[in-house]
Scaffold this motif. Structure first.
Motif, mmCIF file in Angstrom:
data_model
loop_
_atom_site.group_PDB
_atom_site.id
_atom_site.type_symbol
_atom_site.label_atom_id
_atom_site.label_comp_id
_atom_site.label_asym_id
_atom_site.label_seq_id
_atom_site.Cartn_x
_atom_site.Cartn_y
_atom_site.Cartn_z
ATOM 1 N N PRO A 216 65.946 81.414 11.489
ATOM 2 C CA PRO A 216 65.534 80.697 10.275
ATOM 3 C C PRO A 216 65.815 81.473 8.992
ATOM 4 O O PRO A 216 65.757 80.894 7.899
ATOM 5 N N SER A 217 66.141 82.752 9.101
ATOM 6 C CA SER A 217 66.368 83.557 7.898
ATOM 7 C C SER A 217 67.674 83.207 7.196
ATOM 8 O O SER A 217 67.847 83.517 6.017
ATOM 9 N N LEU A 218 68.611 82.557 7.906
ATOM 10 C CA LEU A 218 69.899 82.219 7.300
ATOM 11 C C LEU A 218 70.173 80.723 7.391
ATOM 12 O O LEU A 218 70.156 80.151 8.486
ATOM 13 N N PRO A 219 70.437 80.070 6.263
ATOM 14 C CA PRO A 219 70.897 78.680 6.320
ATOM 15 C C PRO A 219 72.238 78.620 7.053
ATOM 16 O O PRO A 219 72.997 79.592 7.061
ATOM 17 N N VAL A 220 72.530 77.479 7.660
ATOM 18 C CA VAL A 220 73.772 77.330 8.415
ATOM 19 C C VAL A 220 74.729 76.404 7.674
ATOM 20 O O VAL A 220 74.345 75.314 7.242
ATOM 21 N N GLN A 221 75.960 76.855 7.537
ATOM 22 C CA GLN A 221 77.013 76.072 6.896
ATOM 23 C C GLN A 221 77.902 75.446 7.967
ATOM 24 O O GLN A 221 78.606 76.158 8.697
ATOM 25 N N PRO A 222 77.886 74.099 8.134
ATOM 26 C CA PRO A 222 78.773 73.467 9.124
ATOM 27 C C PRO A 222 80.233 73.620 8.695
ATOM 28 O O PRO A 222 80.549 73.696 7.500
ATOM 29 N N ALA A 223 81.131 73.632 9.679
ATOM 30 C CA ALA A 223 82.557 73.767 9.372
ATOM 31 C C ALA A 223 83.397 73.138 10.472
ATOM 32 O O ALA A 223 82.984 73.071 11.636
ATOM 33 N N LEU A 224 84.575 72.689 10.096
ATOM 34 C CA LEU A 224 85.599 72.261 11.045
ATOM 35 C C LEU A 224 86.763 73.235 10.911
ATOM 36 O O LEU A 224 87.228 73.508 9.804
ATOM 37 N N HIS A 225 87.201 73.775 12.048
ATOM 38 C CA HIS A 225 88.270 74.778 12.056
ATOM 39 C C HIS A 225 89.505 74.132 12.670
ATOM 40 O O HIS A 225 89.648 74.059 13.898
ATOM 41 N N LEU A 226 90.392 73.651 11.813
ATOM 42 C CA LEU A 226 91.559 72.879 12.236
ATOM 43 C C LEU A 226 92.770 73.789 12.450
ATOM 44 O O LEU A 226 93.173 74.523 11.546
ATOM 45 N N VAL A 227 93.363 73.721 13.644
ATOM 46 C CA VAL A 227 94.626 74.425 13.876
ATOM 47 C C VAL A 227 95.731 73.527 13.319
ATOM 48 O O VAL A 227 96.166 72.568 13.955
ATOM 49 N N ALA A 228 96.149 73.852 12.104
ATOM 50 C CA ALA A 228 97.116 73.009 11.402
ATOM 51 C C ALA A 228 98.554 73.371 11.750
ATOM 52 O O ALA A 228 99.461 72.550 11.630
ATOM 53 N N VAL A 229 98.770 74.616 12.154
ATOM 54 C CA VAL A 229 100.087 75.058 12.628
ATOM 55 C C VAL A 229 99.881 75.561 14.057
ATOM 56 O O VAL A 229 99.169 76.535 14.276
ATOM 57 N N VAL A 230 100.491 74.871 15.022
ATOM 58 C CA VAL A 230 100.245 75.144 16.435
ATOM 59 C C VAL A 230 101.459 75.816 17.061
ATOM 60 O O VAL A 230 102.586 75.308 16.971
ATOM 61 N N ALA A 231 101.243 76.971 17.700
ATOM 62 C CA ALA A 231 102.320 77.672 18.393
ATOM 63 C C ALA A 231 102.838 76.819 19.544
ATOM 64 O O ALA A 231 102.087 76.080 20.176
#
Length: 429
Positions: A216-231
């Motif tokens: 509870p000491s840290l607020p949580v920031q949601p995120a989407l991590h998109l692989v935009a360049v794929v090997a």
């Protein structure tokens, strides 16, 4: 009746029997005692190894195979701009292998001392702090801490790191980021593409709530991590073993992130492209204050010439410094808050010269432990590749399927929070 020759032999050799018997007894005693001496030596060696390991390693825990495993091919994606590669093969992160002790390069022999200095001698080159073992007596007793949790070990390797001043609008360290990783065009690459959009966002919200409850000491920031360049496993028309996804897809996922008040990470797997060539292509999206960057050394193979997914690639500090410098200039140019910069790592050679990474107030660098396996192995890797090589902030990746495929439980937020330093970026794949 005994012959004269036999009686004569007995008379000659009888006096020698006591001495021969004594020698035989001594040799027999050595043969009996030696195995116990060897067992005692091996036991002492084993106990010393436990003390140096600083971790509780279940003897029956399965060790992930050293040979990288590649995820099954993903559904085809729309082709990129002219020169595009073939549809992505959704490369998979190889399993973690048990870390080994840091290899300290041998120092070259010192030149013979001359003159008055000859008596004093010359000291060898100082071993970098991140390569030094914890001094005797500073190692936690076995069982007190799991690998990666020992605060004394972290302290000995330079934690907490002295970070640049925190600029207005910076996400770290005031929030913890919890991200879903992947690509909508692949159900095998991660949670971001495994589920339909609404279901995926719902699941992400559940994880955010779990982390808020765990700390509870840290607020949580949601995120989407998109692989935009794929090997890619094939060179494609570009000859670069990578596929750049259309800008429309990047914009689409950016909009999804906004639906949950989240941020977007654009992740680049360069293949045989140079990060200096491909990164500027994404200025159009990185200039947004809620869009950040991720790079993956695993799929940077331009120097070695190997095919992605066949070998693990690498980035040097010079490459990371280039990307961080580029982001810093965007922050200044567009007058936006600092960028969060994720660098994935799960082997020592994935990042070379980590101690030479330059920190800037405009860019917040996260070294993300990106590898799958049993909990004990993930903690080992976090200790050896993240804690022992301090940069700025730390991250930890959790695989819903690969971490549990051998019957191991997925690590809980409470378990991950025992790590020291506590990861401030959490990624689910």
């Amino acid at each position: 009746m005994t012959s004269p020759r036999v009686r004569r032999s007995i008379r000659i050799f009888a006096p020698l029997l006591p001495a021969a018997l004594a020698v035989a007894l001594v040799l027999t005693g050595l043969m009996i005692d030696r195995p116990f001496e060897l067992a005692a030596a091996e036991t002492a060696k084993s106990e010393a190894g436990v003390l140096m390991a600083q971790a509780t390693t279940p003897p029956a825990a399965p060790v992930a195979p050293a040979t990288p495993q590649v995820a099954p091919p993903a559904p085809a994606a729309p082709p990129e701009a002219p020169g595009a590669a073939t549809p992505p093969a959704a490369p998979g992160t190889p399993p973690l292998v048990a870390p080994t002790a840091p290899e300290t390069p041998a120092a070259p022999p010192a030149a013979p001392a001359k003159g008055k200095k000859a008596a004093k001698g010359k000291k060898g080159a100082k071993t970098p702090k991140w390569q030094q073992a914890a001094p005797p007596g500073k190692i936690a007793p076995p069982g007190k801490y799991n690998a990666g949790e020992d605060p004394e070990f972290a302290k000995q390797h330079g934690w907490p790191v002295k970070t640049p001043p925190v600029l207005p609008g910076a996400i770290l360290p005031g929030k913890r980021i919890v991200a879903y990783y992947g690509n909508p065009r692949s159900k095998k690459m991660g949670a971001l593409g495994e589920y339909p959009k609404d279901e995926m966002l719902r699941r992400l919200k559940v994880e955010v709530a779990n982390w808020e409850k765990a700390d509870p000491s840290l607020p949580v920031q949601p995120a989407l991590h998109l692989v935009a360049v794929v090997a890619q496993g094939e060179a494609g028309k570009s000859g670069k073993y990578r596929m750049i996804h259309p800008d429309a897809l990047v914009n689409e996922v950016h909009a999804w992130a906004k639906e949950v008040n989240g941020i977007l990470f654009v992740d680049i797997q360069t293949g045989h492209s140079d990060i200096r060539t491909i990164l500027p292509r994404f200025e159009w999206i990185l200039k947004n204050p809620d869009v950040h960057l991720g790079i993956d050394p695993e799929f940077n193979l331009i120097k070695s010439g190997h095919i992605p997914c066949k070998k693990i690639g690498t980035y040097d500090a010079s490459d990371i410094n280039y990307a961080a410098g580029y982001l810093a200039e965007l922050v200044k140019k567009y007058n936006i808050p600092p960028k969060v910069f994720i660098v994935h790592r799960f082997t020592r050679n994935m990042v070379t010269n980590a101690e030479k990474v330059t920190l800037r107030p405009e860019v917040q660098i996260v070294m993300n432990m990106d590898g799958w396996g049993a909990p004990w192995l993930k903690r080992d890797s976090y200790r050896d590749y993240i804690v022992a090589h301090p940069v700025e902030y730390t991250g930890f990746k959790l695989f819903y399927h690969n971490d549990t495929k051998k019957g191991d439980p997925l690590m809980t937020p409470q378990e991950v929070l025992k790590l020291n330093p506590k990861p401030i970026y959490i990624q689910y794949q």
